[in-house]
Write a protein that holds these residues in place. Sequence first.
Motif, PDB file in Angstrom:
ATOM      1  N   ALA A   1       0.839  -1.201   0.000  1.00  0.00           N
ATOM      2  CA  ALA A   1       0.000   0.000   0.000  1.00  0.00           C
ATOM      3  C   ALA A   1       0.876   1.254   0.000  1.00  0.00           C
ATOM      4  N   ARG A   2       0.570   2.152  -0.916  1.00  0.00           N
ATOM      5  CA  ARG A   2       1.313   3.409  -1.051  1.00  0.00           C
ATOM      6  C   ARG A   2       0.331   4.530  -1.363  1.00  0.00           C
ATOM      7  N   PRO A   3       0.635   5.777  -0.975  1.00  0.00           N
ATOM      8  CA  PRO A   3      -0.215   6.902  -1.388  1.00  0.00           C
ATOM      9  C   PRO A   3      -0.321   6.953  -2.911  1.00  0.00           C
ATOM     10  N   GLY A   4      -1.531   7.090  -3.411  1.00  0.00           N
ATOM     11  CA  GLY A   4      -1.737   7.159  -4.847  1.00  0.00           C
ATOM     12  C   GLY A   4      -1.860   5.824  -5.537  1.00  0.00           C
ATOM     13  N   ARG A   5      -1.694   4.729  -4.811  1.00  0.00           N
ATOM     14  CA  ARG A   5      -1.845   3.392  -5.393  1.00  0.00           C
ATOM     15  C   ARG A   5      -3.142   2.769  -4.874  1.00  0.00           C
ATOM     16  N   ARG A   6      -4.014   2.384  -5.787  1.00  0.00           N
ATOM     17  CA  ARG A   6      -5.270   1.742  -5.401  1.00  0.00           C
ATOM     18  C   ARG A   6      -4.999   0.268  -5.097  1.00  0.00           C
ATOM     19  N   VAL A   7      -5.243  -0.128  -3.850  1.00  0.00           N
ATOM     20  CA  VAL A   7      -4.929  -1.483  -3.389  1.00  0.00           C
ATOM     21  C   VAL A   7      -6.199  -2.138  -2.870  1.00  0.00           C
ATOM     22  N   ALA A   8      -6.411  -3.396  -3.273  1.00  0.00           N
ATOM     23  CA  ALA A   8      -7.578  -4.148  -2.812  1.00  0.00           C
ATOM     24  C   ALA A   8      -7.184  -5.601  -2.599  1.00  0.00           C
ATOM     25  N   GLY A   9      -7.977  -6.288  -1.764  1.00  0.00           N
ATOM     26  CA  GLY A   9      -7.735  -7.704  -1.513  1.00  0.00           C
ATOM     27  C   GLY A   9      -9.039  -8.470  -1.493  1.00  0.00           C
ATOM     28  N   VAL A  10      -8.980  -9.742  -1.894  1.00  0.00           N
ATOM     29  CA  VAL A  10     -10.157 -10.608  -1.916  1.00  0.00           C
ATOM     30  C   VAL A  10      -9.793 -11.931  -1.254  1.00  0.00           C
ATOM     31  N   GLU A  11     -10.682 -12.416  -0.387  1.00  0.00           N
ATOM     32  CA  GLU A  11     -10.448 -13.650   0.376  1.00  0.00           C
ATOM     33  C   GLU A  11     -11.801 -14.232   0.789  1.00  0.00           C
ATOM     34  N   LEU A  12     -11.902 -15.553   0.782  1.00  0.00           N
ATOM     35  CA  LEU A  12     -13.164 -16.208   1.153  1.00  0.00           C
ATOM     36  C   LEU A  12     -13.468 -16.119   2.640  1.00  0.00           C
ATOM     37  N   THR A  13     -12.441 -16.100   3.478  1.00  0.00           N
ATOM     38  CA  THR A  13     -12.636 -16.176   4.924  1.00  0.00           C
ATOM     39  C   THR A  13     -12.986 -14.813   5.501  1.00  0.00           C
ATOM     40  N   ALA A  14     -14.198 -14.697   6.038  1.00  0.00           N
ATOM     41  CA  ALA A  14     -14.682 -13.398   6.507  1.00  0.00           C
ATOM     42  C   ALA A  14     -13.847 -12.840   7.650  1.00  0.00           C
ATOM     43  N   GLU A  15     -13.407 -13.697   8.573  1.00  0.00           N
ATOM     44  CA  GLU A  15     -12.661 -13.155   9.715  1.00  0.00           C
ATOM     45  C   GLU A  15     -11.281 -12.666   9.284  1.00  0.00           C
ATOM     46  N   ALA A  16     -10.708 -13.250   8.244  1.00  0.00           N
ATOM     47  CA  ALA A  16      -9.439 -12.750   7.723  1.00  0.00           C
ATOM     48  C   ALA A  16      -9.630 -11.370   7.098  1.00  0.00           C
ATOM     49  N   ILE A  17     -10.717 -11.187   6.374  1.00  0.00           N
ATOM     50  CA  ILE A  17     -10.999  -9.883   5.768  1.00  0.00           C
ATOM     51  C   ILE A  17     -11.236  -8.827   6.841  1.00  0.00           C
ATOM     52  N   GLU A  18     -11.960  -9.195   7.881  1.00  0.00           N
ATOM     53  CA  GLU A  18     -12.183  -8.251   8.986  1.00  0.00           C
ATOM     54  C   GLU A  18     -10.856  -7.831   9.606  1.00  0.00           C
ATOM     55  N   ALA A  19      -9.958  -8.794   9.780  1.00  0.00           N
ATOM     56  CA  ALA A  19      -8.641  -8.486  10.346  1.00  0.00           C
ATOM     57  C   ALA A  19      -7.841  -7.582   9.415  1.00  0.00           C
ATOM     58  N   ALA A  20      -7.885  -7.845   8.113  1.00  0.00           N
ATOM     59  CA  ALA A  20      -7.162  -7.005   7.151  1.00  0.00           C
ATOM     60  C   ALA A  20      -7.680  -5.576   7.181  1.00  0.00           C
ATOM     61  N   ARG A  21      -8.991  -5.428   7.282  1.00  0.00           N
ATOM     62  CA  ARG A  21      -9.572  -4.084   7.349  1.00  0.00           C
ATOM     63  C   ARG A  21      -9.111  -3.346   8.606  1.00  0.00           C
ATOM     64  N   GLU A  22      -9.051  -4.064   9.721  1.00  0.00           N
ATOM     65  CA  GLU A  22      -8.613  -3.435  10.971  1.00  0.00           C
ATOM     66  C   GLU A  22      -7.163  -2.982  10.877  1.00  0.00           C
ATOM     67  N   THR A  23      -6.311  -3.825  10.281  1.00  0.00           N
ATOM     68  CA  THR A  23      -4.906  -3.442  10.137  1.00  0.00           C
ATOM     69  C   THR A  23      -4.765  -2.249   9.213  1.00  0.00           C
ATOM     70  N   ALA A  24      -5.509  -2.246   8.109  1.00  0.00           N
ATOM     71  CA  ALA A  24      -5.452  -1.112   7.190  1.00  0.00           C
ATOM     72  C   ALA A  24      -5.862   0.176   7.888  1.00  0.00           C
ATOM     73  N   ALA A  25      -6.920   0.098   8.697  1.00  0.00           N
ATOM     74  CA  ALA A  25      -7.377   1.290   9.426  1.00  0.00           C
ATOM     75  C   ALA A  25      -6.320   1.771  10.409  1.00  0.00           C
ATOM     76  N   ALA A  26      -5.674   0.825  11.109  1.00  0.00           N
ATOM     77  CA  ALA A  26      -4.640   1.196  12.075  1.00  0.00           C
ATOM     78  C   ALA A  26      -3.436   1.835  11.396  1.00  0.00           C
TER      79      ALA A  26
END
Length: 373
Positions: free
Chosen positions: A252-277
Amino acid sequence: MIAAGELQCAYFDAWRCRSCTLLETPYVRQLAEQQSRIEALLPEMPWDAPHASAVGGFRNKAKMAVAGSVEAPTLGILAVDGTGIDLQACPLHEQPIVDAMPVLEQLIRDARLTPYDVPSRRGELKHLILTSSPDGELALRIVLRSSEALPRIRKHLGLLGALPIASVSANLQPEHKAVLEGDEELLLAGTGVLEMRINGIGLRLRPRSFFQTNTAVAAALYRQATAWIDEAAPASLLDLYCGVGGFALHAARPGRRVAGVELTAEAIEAARETAAAMGADASFTVGDAGSVDLEGARAPELVVVNPPRRGIGALAARLDTSAVSRVVYSSCNPVTLARDVAAMPGFRPVRGQVFDMFPHTEHAEVLVELERR
């Protein structure tokens, strides 16, 4: 760096455990032969030198099958006949895991947790799964056949007070088959989150989250992938099979659009929390990595794939005909990696590197960069 000396294992020498099939092969030779095997499978490309591991004390996760009796439990693996082989002092595990084993054995005794006996299909306690973070914290999962023992476990959780425990959960796996865990997970103590601080990024692991078993080598894998990505400087990146977001959040860098896809909902929730932090501009979505949109105005310039051992299958052909210009593929199975690369003739391999995530075995993690021809 290669750790000095070779690994000494009393279990291997006594023929109690022979899981490390290459243990008698000098480590330098293990790496060289591994590199040769992988190069022979894949198209010709430049290769960086393989990234070595410490020869022992590198595994951050212990999946201990429990057998024996309440009075004399074994924590380790099961023999062919279903009896237990105790491996509490396995030299592959990080030291906090080894130090915790006597405490877990005492918990079994005090809470009267009857080990599951495979031949008779009786008992309650199937596995203890212990994960260690770079900060020395531990997450414990107790895999049970039913909820019968939960009151006794809760009563004796104080025994774990001597350990740096961040999370304790119980997983219910009622079926008699070779499946490690069931669908129901119950948090018993702690936050339910183990923070894996990798290269300054606090990735969050929940009980069902996947993470590489060799923390130091995983950190090197993320650094190398990030260096390749930054060199390519894509404006947009999609991390497929993203897990808790390791590749995406490193890139992840300023100006770079970054996204992730994963089947496991709790992993996605964790990724979102880390991104927010982190304050990172990264979005994460629960979904099937093989069905994402790779066309049109929102198509990513670069795709990272880090699939299970089976590889990416039909996604390879979709990537080949997509608008994607570059692929960074991290694989734990060179055979399926070779198959998938062959299914993408529109891309050419730019470079590769082997990461020895699993010393003393023929398993390896391979990172390959592909660019549009």
